[in-house]
Scaffold this motif. Structure first.
Motif, mmCIF file in Angstrom:
data_model
loop_
_atom_site.group_PDB
_atom_site.id
_atom_site.type_symbol
_atom_site.label_atom_id
_atom_site.label_comp_id
_atom_site.label_asym_id
_atom_site.label_seq_id
_atom_site.Cartn_x
_atom_site.Cartn_y
_atom_site.Cartn_z
ATOM 1 N N PRO A 113 0.806 -1.230 0.000
ATOM 2 C CA PRO A 113 0.000 0.000 0.000
ATOM 3 C C PRO A 113 0.833 1.270 0.000
ATOM 4 O O PRO A 113 0.440 2.278 -0.614
ATOM 5 N N GLU A 114 2.007 1.240 0.668
ATOM 6 C CA GLU A 114 2.831 2.456 0.708
ATOM 7 C C GLU A 114 3.442 2.785 -0.646
ATOM 8 O O GLU A 114 3.879 3.914 -0.880
ATOM 9 N N LYS A 115 3.474 1.790 -1.557
ATOM 10 C CA LYS A 115 4.023 2.012 -2.891
ATOM 11 C C LYS A 115 2.941 2.268 -3.942
ATOM 12 O O LYS A 115 3.246 2.561 -5.100
ATOM 13 N N LEU A 116 1.679 2.152 -3.553
ATOM 14 C CA LEU A 116 0.582 2.295 -4.497
ATOM 15 C C LEU A 116 0.537 3.713 -5.079
ATOM 16 O O LEU A 116 0.601 4.693 -4.340
ATOM 17 N N LEU A 117 0.418 3.813 -6.396
ATOM 18 C CA LEU A 117 0.255 5.108 -7.052
ATOM 19 C C LEU A 117 -1.180 5.576 -6.834
ATOM 20 O O LEU A 117 -2.130 4.946 -7.322
ATOM 21 N N ARG A 118 -1.329 6.639 -6.118
ATOM 22 C CA ARG A 118 -2.663 7.170 -5.846
ATOM 23 C C ARG A 118 -2.904 8.370 -6.756
ATOM 24 O O ARG A 118 -2.168 9.352 -6.714
ATOM 25 N N ILE A 119 -3.946 8.252 -7.574
ATOM 26 C CA ILE A 119 -4.282 9.276 -8.558
ATOM 27 C C ILE A 119 -5.461 10.079 -8.011
ATOM 28 O O ILE A 119 -6.532 9.508 -7.750
ATOM 29 N N PRO A 120 -5.285 11.381 -7.816
ATOM 30 C CA PRO A 120 -6.371 12.196 -7.265
ATOM 31 C C PRO A 120 -7.659 12.045 -8.074
ATOM 32 O O PRO A 120 -7.656 12.143 -9.304
ATOM 33 N N GLY A 121 -8.742 11.753 -7.370
ATOM 34 C CA GLY A 121 -10.041 11.636 -8.024
ATOM 35 C C GLY A 121 -10.264 10.339 -8.768
ATOM 36 O O GLY A 121 -11.292 10.183 -9.443
ATOM 37 N N HIS A 122 -9.314 9.402 -8.683
ATOM 38 C CA HIS A 122 -9.446 8.140 -9.423
ATOM 39 C C HIS A 122 -9.476 6.971 -8.448
ATOM 40 O O HIS A 122 -8.658 6.890 -7.538
ATOM 41 N N GLN A 123 -10.417 6.045 -8.668
ATOM 42 C CA GLN A 123 -10.545 4.850 -7.845
ATOM 43 C C GLN A 123 -10.261 3.627 -8.710
ATOM 44 O O GLN A 123 -10.876 3.451 -9.766
ATOM 45 N N TYR A 124 -9.306 2.782 -8.281
ATOM 46 C CA TYR A 124 -9.013 1.568 -9.041
ATOM 47 C C TYR A 124 -10.216 0.630 -9.023
ATOM 48 O O TYR A 124 -10.877 0.468 -7.993
#
Length: 468
Positions: free
Chosen positions: A272-283
């Motif tokens: 989880p600490e390496k997950l690319l989090r894209i603002p406003g986007h849900q995988y």
């Protein structure tokens, strides 16, 4: 922004083009000739050639790398896909540096927690990642376990197995876990990183945070296709047996299936600490990703990865990786090769050097077996290039070449022959000269390792004359 995509004709590349063309100018790199459209300009580019790679990346700002080398790239290939991958990635990086590329984006693979359980395919993805991370060009690395898309090779194999086999016998290691990702999410992740400086020189993992086994994926596919399927798990199905029956049922090539099967044996956790989090986007969830993939899936289609690679008839590519003794450069390895051949065949072979020209000769009766032209313009200390210009054993070609190059920060040396066309009849060549070349290169690797501290002198007059 002008973006070059290596692998633009693949299943990820085609969907990425549709997204990026909205705001960018797209350059597609392909070995096969393709006509330009309003959406993409195609450039002929064999990434095994650094010169082609430089022409392909010229004038671009960002370079996206979606390539693997598990399909044969010549009529006869000698070597392993991981060494082919290294050459292609190394050419891409060198070309990007020469062309002033501002960012490289690489879509690679996850790594298992226990590195000793890492398959050859996954290790190859990691080695390619290292090539990009050591580049002077800022790189963004995206790691994905399994991309679920209608033309994805792994998804297509699973879907074909489900459709064609009412009853399946699966080995216990198909219960290993991974975190798949929807094709649209993979495209969104790449699009988000394009030109974004905070992602430079970073490594991210992408995928759903939901863990699932490959058996569970096949059961979900069966349910969504309204098919009743029975799966029996037994512990003694080996990867070789699995490869055999998967190829028979799905029609996928063995060169593709074997490394994929080996990669299933290890769970691939997402951190989880390496997950690319894209603002406003849900995988997307696994079920949503499968719905998306099955919505455009057609069993009768042959994914690009299942199709023969565009390759010339009677063309050879031979690649051998050798451990590099401390202090040995590609230039020293090339010079050692000129010394080794006569020593290995005393009284039979000799090497003559005249300017840029190198002749490997049979002493009696005197015959020039192979003629090489040294290319100082395309050579550096870490890469030496010689063009094959004929001789008794080779046709004279424009692109045939022998090269020595350092890889992985100089830890190894690769010796490679590209686009070689033998003069003798093909079947005779395959069972004589081709096998002899493999033996010679194996023995040369041992010679290089044994004499690692020897400094070889450049022959006088080498590279001074342009013509023989």
């Amino acid at each position: 922004m002008k973006i070059a995509i290596a692998g633009a004709s693949g299943f990820v590349g085609k969907n990425l083009v549709k997204e990026l063309e909205k705001n960018h100018e797209i350059i597609g790199l392909s070995r096969a000739k393709k006509a330009d459209t309003n959406h993409i300009q195609w450039r002929d580019c064999d990434l095994f050639s650094m010169l082609d790679a430089e022409k392909g990346l010229a004038g671009c700002d960002v370079a996206i790398y979606l390539v693997h080398s598990m399909r044969p790239s010549a009529h006869l290939t000698q070597g392993t896909f991981d060494d082919f991958d290294l050459i292609v990635a190394d050419n891409f990086v060198r070309a990007a540096e020469a062309c002033g590329i501002k960012q490289i984006i690489f879509l690679g693979g996850m790594r298992p927690e226990d590195k000793s359980q890492e398959s050859k395919h996954l290790r190859s993805r990691w080695e390619v990642e290292q090539v990009f991370r050591k580049s002077k060009v800022p790189s963004t690395i995206l790691r994905a376990a399994l991309i679920l898309g209608p033309e994805g090779s792994s998804f297509h194999i699973m879907a074909r197995l489900v459709e064609r086999l009412p009853f399946m016998i699966c080995p216990t290691w198909t219960y290993s876990h991974s975190h798949p990702i929807a094709l649209s999410d993979a495209v969104a992740a790449i699009d988000y990183c394009v030109g974004r400086e905070e992602t430079f020189d970073q490594v991210y993992e992408i995928g759903t945070e939901q863990s699932v086994t490959y058996v569970e994926l096949m059961k979900k596919i069966a349910a969504k296709l309204h098919l009743k399927r029975s799966i029996l798990t037994i512990p003694f199905v080996t990867p070789k047996l699995s490869t055999l029956w998967v190829c028979m049922v799905t029609g996928a090539p063995r060169e593709l299936v074997r490394p994929l099967i080996q990669g299933l044996r290890t769970s691939l956790p997402l951190r989880p600490e390496k997950l690319l989090r894209i603002p406003g986007h849900q995988y997307k969830t696994v079920d949503q990703a499968l719905d998306e993939a099955l919505g455009n899936y057609q069993i009768k289609t042959r994914p690009l990865a299942f199709q023969p690679s565009p390759r010339g008839r009677h063309v050879v590519r031979s690649v051998q990786r050798m451990e590099a003794p401390k202090g040995i450069t590609a230039e020293q390895a090339a010079l050692a090769y000129l010394v080794y051949l006569p020593k290995a065949n005393p009284g039979l072979l000799k090497v003559e050097v005249t300017g840029r020209w190198i002749y490997f000769c049979w002493r009696w009766p005197y015959t020039r077996l192979l003629v090489l032209e040294y290319s100082p313009e395309r050579s550096k200390s870490d890469r030496q290039l010689f063009y094959v210009r004929g001789g008794l054993l080779s046709k004279k070609t424009v692109r045939g070449r022998l090269e020595f190059r350092e890889i992985l920060g100089g830890d190894a040396i690769i010796a490679a022959i590209h686009d070689f066309q033998p003069r003798m009849p093909w079947y005779l060549y395959r069972w004589t000269q081709a096998l002899f070349h493999l033996y010679v290169m194996k023995m040369f690797g041992a010679f290089l390792n044994k004499n690692g501290e020897v400094q070889y002198q450049r022959p006088p007059n080498l590279e001074k004359e342009r013509h023989p």
